[in-house]
Motif scaffolding. Sequence first.
Motif, short mmCIF file in Angstrom:
data_model
loop_
_atom_site.label_atom_id
_atom_site.label_comp_id
_atom_site.label_asym_id
_atom_site.label_seq_id
_atom_site.Cartn_x
_atom_site.Cartn_y
_atom_site.Cartn_z
N SER A 1 46.21 31.26 42.34
CA SER A 1 46.26 31.69 40.94
C SER A 1 44.94 31.39 40.24
O SER A 1 44.49 32.19 39.40
N PHE A 2 44.29 30.27 40.57
CA PHE A 2 42.97 29.98 39.98
C PHE A 2 41.93 31.01 40.43
O PHE A 2 41.11 31.47 39.62
N ILE A 3 41.96 31.38 41.69
CA ILE A 3 41.02 32.38 42.20
C ILE A 3 41.27 33.73 41.54
O ILE A 3 40.33 34.42 41.13
N ALA A 4 42.54 34.12 41.40
CA ALA A 4 42.86 35.39 40.75
C ALA A 4 42.42 35.39 39.29
O ALA A 4 41.87 36.39 38.79
N TYR A 5 42.62 34.29 38.60
CA TYR A 5 42.20 34.20 37.20
C TYR A 5 40.68 34.30 37.10
O TYR A 5 40.14 34.98 36.22
N SER A 6 39.97 33.64 38.02
CA SER A 6 38.51 33.69 38.02
C SER A 6 38.01 35.11 38.27
O SER A 6 37.08 35.58 37.60
N ARG A 7 38.62 35.79 39.24
CA ARG A 7 38.22 37.18 39.53
C ARG A 7 38.50 38.09 38.33
O ARG A 7 37.72 38.97 38.01
N GLN A 8 39.63 37.84 37.67
CA GLN A 8 39.98 38.63 36.50
C GLN A 8 38.93 38.43 35.40
O GLN A 8 38.52 39.39 34.74
N GLU A 9 38.49 37.22 35.19
CA GLU A 9 37.47 36.95 34.20
C GLU A 9 36.13 37.59 34.58
O GLU A 9 35.41 38.09 33.71
N GLN A 10 35.82 37.63 35.87
CA GLN A 10 34.58 38.28 36.31
C GLN A 10 34.63 39.78 36.03
O GLN A 10 33.67 40.38 35.57
#
Length: 69
Positions: A52-61
Amino acid sequence: MPRLDKNRQRGMSLIEVLIALLILFISLLGSAGMQLSALKHTASALITTQDSFIAYSRQEQVRAQTGSS
């Protein structure tokens, strides 16, 4: 005066001790099984949290790239 009986049992017999040890052994095995299950679920929760942290980071990118274009 109380009568002393030579056949009167004192202490525990061997079969009682063996049954007590068997019950203790079974309970320890159950406890170990619960510990293994808890470790498995903890590892699964860690992986889910990291995903979920990785998905949130990708979403912010993606948001940052589309906002600056």
